[in-house]
Each structure stands twice: as C-alpha cells, then as structure tokens.
Design a protein around this motif. Structure first.
Motif, PDB file in Angstrom:
ATOM      1  N   PRO A 154       0.818  -1.211   0.000  1.00 17.31           N
ATOM      2  CA  PRO A 154       0.000   0.000   0.000  1.00 17.31           C
ATOM      3  C   PRO A 154       0.857   1.269   0.000  1.00 17.31           C
ATOM      4  N   ALA A 155       0.343   2.321  -0.604  1.00 17.90           N
ATOM      5  CA  ALA A 155       1.076   3.582  -0.682  1.00 17.90           C
ATOM      6  C   ALA A 155       1.426   4.119   0.700  1.00 17.90           C
ATOM      7  N   GLY A 156       0.604   3.834   1.694  1.00 22.32           N
ATOM      8  CA  GLY A 156       0.867   4.294   3.054  1.00 22.32           C
ATOM      9  C   GLY A 156       2.114   3.686   3.681  1.00 22.32           C
ATOM     10  N   SER A 157       2.660   2.644   3.082  1.00 23.21           N
ATOM     11  CA  SER A 157       3.844   1.990   3.640  1.00 23.21           C
ATOM     12  C   SER A 157       5.144   2.625   3.142  1.00 23.21           C
ATOM     13  N   LEU A 158       5.067   3.557   2.202  1.00 26.72           N
ATOM     14  CA  LEU A 158       6.293   4.132   1.633  1.00 26.72           C
ATOM     15  C   LEU A 158       7.145   4.849   2.668  1.00 26.72           C
ATOM     16  N   PHE A 159       6.527   5.571   3.598  1.00 26.47           N
ATOM     17  CA  PHE A 159       7.336   6.272   4.601  1.00 26.47           C
ATOM     18  C   PHE A 159       8.041   5.272   5.516  1.00 26.47           C
ATOM     19  N   ALA A 160       7.380   4.193   5.884  1.00 26.89           N
ATOM     20  CA  ALA A 160       8.026   3.162   6.713  1.00 26.89           C
ATOM     21  C   ALA A 160       9.210   2.547   5.971  1.00 26.89           C
ATOM     22  N   LEU A 161       9.060   2.326   4.672  1.00 23.96           N
ATOM     23  CA  LEU A 161      10.171   1.797   3.876  1.00 23.96           C
ATOM     24  C   LEU A 161      11.317   2.809   3.814  1.00 23.96           C
ATOM     25  N   SER A 162      10.977   4.078   3.640  1.00 21.04           N
ATOM     26  CA  SER A 162      11.987   5.126   3.599  1.00 21.04           C
ATOM     27  C   SER A 162      12.740   5.208   4.927  1.00 21.04           C
ATOM     28  N   LYS A 163      12.018   5.145   6.035  1.00 22.58           N
ATOM     29  CA  LYS A 163      12.667   5.176   7.357  1.00 22.58           C
ATOM     30  C   LYS A 163      13.605   3.989   7.522  1.00 22.58           C
ATOM     31  N   THR A 164      13.165   2.814   7.102  1.00 27.58           N
ATOM     32  CA  THR A 164      13.976   1.609   7.235  1.00 27.58           C
ATOM     33  C   THR A 164      15.264   1.732   6.426  1.00 27.58           C
ATOM     34  N   LEU A 165      15.145   2.202   5.190  1.00 27.99           N
ATOM     35  CA  LEU A 165      16.328   2.348   4.343  1.00 27.99           C
ATOM     36  C   LEU A 165      17.281   3.397   4.911  1.00 27.99           C
ATOM     37  N   CYS A 166      16.744   4.506   5.379  1.00 27.75           N
ATOM     38  CA  CYS A 166      17.586   5.568   5.932  1.00 27.75           C
ATOM     39  C   CYS A 166      18.329   5.073   7.183  1.00 27.75           C
ATOM     40  N   LEU A 167      17.640   4.336   8.028  1.00 27.24           N
ATOM     41  CA  LEU A 167      18.291   3.792   9.225  1.00 27.24           C
ATOM     42  C   LEU A 167      19.338   2.745   8.863  1.00 27.24           C
ATOM     43  N   ALA A 168      19.092   1.987   7.797  1.00 25.07           N
ATOM     44  CA  ALA A 168      20.074   0.991   7.352  1.00 25.07           C
ATOM     45  C   ALA A 168      21.332   1.676   6.826  1.00 25.07           C
ATOM     46  N   VAL A 169      21.166   2.760   6.079  1.00 22.46           N
ATOM     47  CA  VAL A 169      22.326   3.511   5.583  1.00 22.46           C
ATOM     48  C   VAL A 169      23.096   4.098   6.761  1.00 22.46           C
TER      49      VAL A 169
ATOM     50  N   ALA B 267      25.024  11.609   3.263  1.00 20.41           N
ATOM     51  CA  ALA B 267      24.314  10.677   2.388  1.00 20.41           C
ATOM     52  C   ALA B 267      22.869  11.128   2.236  1.00 20.41           C
ATOM     53  N   GLY B 268      22.292  10.743   1.108  1.00 16.39           N
ATOM     54  CA  GLY B 268      20.897  11.071   0.865  1.00 16.39           C
ATOM     55  C   GLY B 268      20.208   9.947   0.115  1.00 16.39           C
ATOM     56  N   LEU B 269      18.918   9.845   0.321  1.00 17.71           N
ATOM     57  CA  LEU B 269      18.118   8.835  -0.345  1.00 17.71           C
ATOM     58  C   LEU B 269      17.115   9.520  -1.249  1.00 17.71           C
ATOM     59  N   LEU B 270      16.885   8.923  -2.392  1.00 19.33           N
ATOM     60  CA  LEU B 270      15.906   9.438  -3.332  1.00 19.33           C
ATOM     61  C   LEU B 270      14.962   8.301  -3.674  1.00 19.33           C
ATOM     62  N   VAL B 271      13.677   8.572  -3.554  1.00 15.29           N
ATOM     63  CA  VAL B 271      12.664   7.559  -3.825  1.00 15.29           C
ATOM     64  C   VAL B 271      11.728   8.102  -4.892  1.00 15.29           C
ATOM     65  N   GLU B 272      11.503   7.298  -5.905  1.00  9.86           N
ATOM     66  CA  GLU B 272      10.515   7.638  -6.918  1.00  9.86           C
ATOM     67  C   GLU B 272       9.577   6.463  -7.046  1.00  9.86           C
ATOM     68  N   SER B 273       8.305   6.730  -6.842  1.00  9.03           N
ATOM     69  CA  SER B 273       7.320   5.647  -6.853  1.00  9.03           C
ATOM     70  C   SER B 273       6.213   5.940  -7.846  1.00  9.03           C
ATOM     71  N   GLN B 274       5.707   4.870  -8.405  1.00  6.44           N
ATOM     72  CA  GLN B 274       4.563   4.957  -9.307  1.00  6.44           C
ATOM     73  C   GLN B 274       3.393   4.309  -8.590  1.00  6.44           C
ATOM     74  N   LEU B 275       2.324   5.086  -8.426  1.00  7.41           N
ATOM     75  CA  LEU B 275       1.156   4.596  -7.705  1.00  7.41           C
ATOM     76  C   LEU B 275       0.035   4.253  -8.662  1.00  7.41           C
ATOM     77  N   SER B 276      -0.738   3.281  -8.261  1.00  6.18           N
ATOM     78  CA  SER B 276      -1.969   2.924  -8.963  1.00  6.18           C
ATOM     79  C   SER B 276      -3.057   2.923  -7.910  1.00  6.18           C
TER      80      SER B 276
END
Length: 94
Positions: A1-16, A45-54
């Motif tokens: 779900p689109a609502g999970s994108l921020f949780a994924l972003s937080k996880t990736l940022c914490l992993a970096v 460091a920086g993260l860039l996320v580009e998502s395509q939603l349906s």
C-alpha cells in the motif's frame, strides 16, 4: 500500500546510517527525516525515492542512495552543509 512508503523510507535511511556507523564507528551519524544522513550536522548521504502509484497501491518504486565518499572539499554553497567519509576519516579510508 502507498501508506507503507514512509516506513520503507525510514527503514532504508536507518540501514544507511547503520552501515556508515559500522564503517566509521568513531563518528556519530544522525538522520534528518525523511531522507538525509548527517555527520556533525552536515549531509553525508541522501536517499531518493521515486514511486509509481496505482490508486492506493505502489505499482513500482525505485530507490537511490548517494553517499559522499572521497570528496574532501566542497564548493562554497555546500562547504558548511556537506561532508564525505574520507574527510570524516581524516583523509584515509581503509
């Protein structure tokens, strides 16, 4: 779900952040949400996320990670706001 994108972003940022802390354990790394990793208040460091939603679903998502590794000197507009791993390590990366 689109609502999970921020949780994924937080996880990736914490992993970096964790990976950088493992590489330079003497340095404290922090996160500036949602996508920057800082050392001493300067971006390393920086993260860039580009998502395509349906509708409410994520159709596709591309994640990019940029890490300043070997750069020691930064141009005037960035000099006080950015740093690199080599500069943090005192000029020597093992």
């Amino acid at each position: 779900p689109a609502g999970s994108l921020f949780a994924l972003s937080k996880t990736l940022c914490l992993a970096v952040r964790a990976a950088l802390a493992g590489a330079l354990p003497q340095q404290a790394f922090t996160v500036k949400w949602p996508n920057d990793v800082l050392a001493g208040g300067r971006k390393v460091a920086g993260l860039l996320v580009e998502s395509q939603l349906s509708g409410p679903q994520v159709e596709a998502s591309v994640w990019g990670i940029g890490i300043n590794v070997n750069q020691i000197d930064f141009p005037a507009p960035l000099a006080g706001r950015a740093t690199g791993l080599r500069a943090l390590a005192g000029g020597v990366l093992a």
